[in-house]
Design a protein around this motif. Sequence first.
Motif, PDB file in Angstrom:
ATOM      1  N   GLY A  45       2.357   5.981  13.060  1.00 15.51           N
ATOM      2  CA  GLY A  45       1.510   6.437  11.974  1.00 15.51           C
ATOM      3  C   GLY A  45       1.453   5.449  10.827  1.00 15.51           C
ATOM      4  N   VAL A  46       2.406   4.530  10.778  1.00 12.60           N
ATOM      5  CA  VAL A  46       2.396   3.476   9.760  1.00 12.60           C
ATOM      6  C   VAL A  46       1.934   2.213  10.463  1.00 12.60           C
ATOM      7  CG1 VAL A  46       3.742   2.151   8.095  1.00 12.60           C
ATOM      8  CG2 VAL A  46       4.306   4.546   8.517  1.00 12.60           C
ATOM      9  N   GLY A  47       0.740   1.775  10.111  1.00  9.52           N
ATOM     10  CA  GLY A  47       0.163   0.615  10.788  1.00  9.52           C
ATOM     11  C   GLY A  47       0.022  -0.580   9.875  1.00  9.52           C
ATOM     12  N   TYR A  48      -0.594  -1.598  10.441  1.00  7.63           N
ATOM     13  CA  TYR A  48      -0.780  -2.840   9.692  1.00  7.63           C
ATOM     14  C   TYR A  48      -1.653  -2.632   8.462  1.00  7.63           C
ATOM     15  CZ  TYR A  48       1.484  -5.542  13.339  1.00  7.63           C
ATOM     16  OH  TYR A  48       2.410  -6.061  14.197  1.00  7.63           O
ATOM     17  N   ARG A  49      -2.627  -1.736   8.547  1.00  5.58           N
ATOM     18  CA  ARG A  49      -3.480  -1.479   7.382  1.00  5.58           C
ATOM     19  C   ARG A  49      -2.638  -0.970   6.206  1.00  5.58           C
ATOM     20  NH1 ARG A  49      -9.227   1.361   6.918  1.00  5.58           N
ATOM     21  NH2 ARG A  49      -9.195   1.740   4.691  1.00  5.58           N
ATOM     22  N   ASP A  50      -1.694  -0.093   6.503  1.00  4.00           N
ATOM     23  CA  ASP A  50      -0.825   0.442   5.451  1.00  4.00           C
ATOM     24  C   ASP A  50       0.087  -0.636   4.872  1.00  4.00           C
ATOM     25  OD1 ASP A  50      -1.790   3.098   5.865  1.00  4.00           O
ATOM     26  OD2 ASP A  50      -0.456   3.265   7.600  1.00  4.00           O
ATOM     27  N   THR A  51       0.763  -1.353   5.745  1.00  2.89           N
ATOM     28  CA  THR A  51       1.751  -2.322   5.262  1.00  2.89           C
ATOM     29  C   THR A  51       1.090  -3.507   4.569  1.00  2.89           C
ATOM     30  OG1 THR A  51       1.875  -3.299   7.474  1.00  2.89           O
ATOM     31  CG2 THR A  51       3.554  -1.660   6.889  1.00  2.89           C
ATOM     32  N   PHE A  52      -0.019  -3.987   5.113  1.00  3.28           N
ATOM     33  CA  PHE A  52      -0.693  -5.094   4.435  1.00  3.28           C
ATOM     34  C   PHE A  52      -1.376  -4.621   3.159  1.00  3.28           C
ATOM     35  CE2 PHE A  52       0.017  -7.528   8.300  1.00  3.28           C
ATOM     36  CZ  PHE A  52       0.318  -8.770   7.762  1.00  3.28           C
ATOM     37  N   GLY A  53      -1.760  -3.342   3.102  1.00  5.38           N
ATOM     38  CA  GLY A  53      -2.289  -2.777   1.855  1.00  5.38           C
ATOM     39  C   GLY A  53      -1.226  -2.749   0.775  1.00  5.38           C
ATOM     40  N   VAL A  54      -0.018  -2.366   1.158  1.00  4.82           N
ATOM     41  CA  VAL A  54       1.099  -2.372   0.206  1.00  4.82           C
ATOM     42  C   VAL A  54       1.393  -3.811  -0.231  1.00  4.82           C
ATOM     43  CG1 VAL A  54       3.587  -1.979  -0.025  1.00  4.82           C
ATOM     44  CG2 VAL A  54       2.126  -0.209   0.972  1.00  4.82           C
ATOM     45  N   LEU A  55       1.390  -4.739   0.707  1.00  6.92           N
ATOM     46  CA  LEU A  55       1.635  -6.147   0.369  1.00  6.92           C
ATOM     47  C   LEU A  55       0.579  -6.661  -0.611  1.00  6.92           C
ATOM     48  CD1 LEU A  55       3.427  -8.622   0.970  1.00  6.92           C
ATOM     49  CD2 LEU A  55       1.812  -9.207   2.781  1.00  6.92           C
ATOM     50  N   LEU A  56      -0.668  -6.309  -0.386  1.00 12.97           N
ATOM     51  CA  LEU A  56      -1.737  -6.717  -1.301  1.00 12.97           C
ATOM     52  C   LEU A  56      -1.527  -6.102  -2.680  1.00 12.97           C
ATOM     53  CD1 LEU A  56      -4.408  -8.173  -1.803  1.00 12.97           C
ATOM     54  CD2 LEU A  56      -5.573  -6.118  -0.968  1.00 12.97           C
ATOM     55  N   ALA A  57      -1.129  -4.840  -2.720  1.00 11.72           N
ATOM     56  CA  ALA A  57      -0.865  -4.186  -4.010  1.00 11.72           C
ATOM     57  C   ALA A  57       0.277  -4.868  -4.746  1.00 11.72           C
ATOM     58  CB  ALA A  57      -0.549  -2.708  -3.790  1.00 11.72           C
ATOM     59  N   VAL A  58       1.311  -5.250  -4.018  1.00 11.16           N
ATOM     60  CA  VAL A  58       2.435  -5.959  -4.636  1.00 11.16           C
ATOM     61  C   VAL A  58       1.956  -7.289  -5.216  1.00 11.16           C
ATOM     62  CG1 VAL A  58       4.639  -7.115  -4.169  1.00 11.16           C
ATOM     63  CG2 VAL A  58       4.196  -4.846  -3.223  1.00 11.16           C
ATOM     64  N   ALA A  59       1.084  -7.987  -4.507  1.00  9.19           N
ATOM     65  CA  ALA A  59       0.579  -9.270  -4.995  1.00  9.19           C
ATOM     66  C   ALA A  59      -0.286  -9.090  -6.243  1.00  9.19           C
ATOM     67  CB  ALA A  59      -0.212  -9.974  -3.897  1.00  9.19           C
ATOM     68  N   VAL A  60      -1.197  -8.144  -6.201  1.00  8.02           N
ATOM     69  CA  VAL A  60      -2.121  -7.941  -7.328  1.00  8.02           C
ATOM     70  C   VAL A  60      -1.373  -7.419  -8.557  1.00  8.02           C
ATOM     71  CG1 VAL A  60      -4.093  -6.587  -8.133  1.00  8.02           C
ATOM     72  CG2 VAL A  60      -4.147  -7.633  -5.856  1.00  8.02           C
ATOM     73  N   LEU A  61      -0.576  -6.382  -8.357  1.00  7.01           N
ATOM     74  CA  LEU A  61       0.171  -5.830  -9.487  1.00  7.01           C
ATOM     75  C   LEU A  61       1.255  -6.792  -9.965  1.00  7.01           C
ATOM     76  CD1 LEU A  61       0.437  -2.129  -8.299  1.00  7.01           C
ATOM     77  CD2 LEU A  61      -1.004  -3.045 -10.114  1.00  7.01           C
ATOM     78  N   GLY A  62       1.703  -7.671  -9.070  1.00  5.90           N
ATOM     79  CA  GLY A  62       2.727  -8.646  -9.433  1.00  5.90           C
ATOM     80  C   GLY A  62       2.283  -9.606 -10.514  1.00  5.90           C
ATOM     81  N   VAL A  63       0.982  -9.884 -10.578  1.00  8.57           N
ATOM     82  CA  VAL A  63       0.479 -10.743 -11.644  1.00  8.57           C
ATOM     83  C   VAL A  63       0.717 -10.052 -12.995  1.00  8.57           C
ATOM     84  CG1 VAL A  63      -1.580 -11.836 -12.617  1.00  8.57           C
ATOM     85  CG2 VAL A  63      -1.193 -11.890 -10.148  1.00  8.57           C
ATOM     86  N   GLY A  64       0.476  -8.760 -13.041  1.00  8.87           N
ATOM     87  CA  GLY A  64       0.764  -7.996 -14.256  1.00  8.87           C
ATOM     88  C   GLY A  64       2.243  -7.972 -14.583  1.00  8.87           C
ATOM     89  N   TRP A  65       3.061  -7.813 -13.539  1.00  7.79           N
ATOM     90  CA  TRP A  65       4.509  -7.834 -13.762  1.00  7.79           C
ATOM     91  C   TRP A  65       4.941  -9.172 -14.345  1.00  7.79           C
ATOM     92  CZ3 TRP A  65       7.604  -4.011 -14.343  1.00  7.79           C
ATOM     93  CH2 TRP A  65       7.423  -2.822 -13.653  1.00  7.79           C
ATOM     94  N   GLU A  66       4.369 -10.255 -13.847  1.00  8.48           N
ATOM     95  CA  GLU A  66       4.742 -11.574 -14.362  1.00  8.48           C
ATOM     96  C   GLU A  66       4.427 -11.697 -15.848  1.00  8.48           C
ATOM     97  OE1 GLU A  66       6.626 -13.739 -13.112  1.00  8.48           O
ATOM     98  OE2 GLU A  66       6.648 -13.070 -11.035  1.00  8.48           O
ATOM     99  N   LEU A  67       3.346 -11.065 -16.291  1.00 12.22           N
ATOM    100  CA  LEU A  67       3.026 -11.079 -17.724  1.00 12.22           C
ATOM    101  C   LEU A  67       4.092 -10.326 -18.520  1.00 12.22           C
ATOM    102  CD1 LEU A  67      -0.816 -10.427 -17.504  1.00 12.22           C
ATOM    103  CD2 LEU A  67       0.323 -12.607 -17.936  1.00 12.22           C
ATOM    104  N   VAL A  68       4.530  -9.189 -17.983  1.00 12.04           N
ATOM    105  CA  VAL A  68       5.591  -8.412 -18.648  1.00 12.04           C
ATOM    106  C   VAL A  68       6.889  -9.209 -18.670  1.00 12.04           C
ATOM    107  CG1 VAL A  68       7.024  -6.336 -18.461  1.00 12.04           C
ATOM    108  CG2 VAL A  68       4.559  -6.190 -18.070  1.00 12.04           C
ATOM    109  N   TYR A  69       7.256  -9.809 -17.520  1.00  8.28           N
ATOM    110  CA  TYR A  69       8.496 -10.594 -17.457  1.00  8.28           C
ATOM    111  C   TYR A  69       8.431 -11.776 -18.422  1.00  8.28           C
ATOM    112  CZ  TYR A  69       9.282  -8.003 -13.121  1.00  8.28           C
ATOM    113  OH  TYR A  69       9.443  -7.017 -12.189  1.00  8.28           O
TER     114      TYR A  69
END
Length: 152
Positions: A45-69
């Motif tokens: 039930g957990v497929g590549y679409r889910d995991t790569f979606g999470v990876l993409l979210a980590v990358a996109v939101l990570g830019v914001g985190w870098e600003l906070v850091y």
Amino acid sequence: MAGLPVRRAETMVPTLAGRIQTRLVLLAVVGSLVTAIVTPLLPSGVGYRDTFGVLLAVAVLGVGWELVYHLLMQFRWEKDWPLLFGLGTGVPEAALIWLLLDHHALPGLAGPPPLGAFLLHFSAVWLAVWLVANGPMRVPFLRWRFFGGRFG
């Protein structure tokens, strides 16, 4: 060696641009590889679409985190974090991603995967990226740290 131009190292502390570049490159290369390996090990039930979606979210939101850091680092004398702090920053990032998944706030993802599957995937990617950034990456990119973490 008179007459030869000398290029001085800019900084040994990663700059904001360097940290963002490093994060995106490592998530794209190392994160994708780890995601491709870990996904088949997750519950059905957990497929590549889910995991790569999470990876993409980590990358996109990570830019914001870098600003906070970056803002928080301005209060430190060295303008950098201790090495293990970089590993620990995965905890609030994972919590935010999970919260967004739980509230169906990430486009393209139907909802949260099982918590154990999410933690396994996120932890594996985070640890691999952190290990590569603090070890093997310094071999092929000898001057990476002298250019503030930038690749160019």
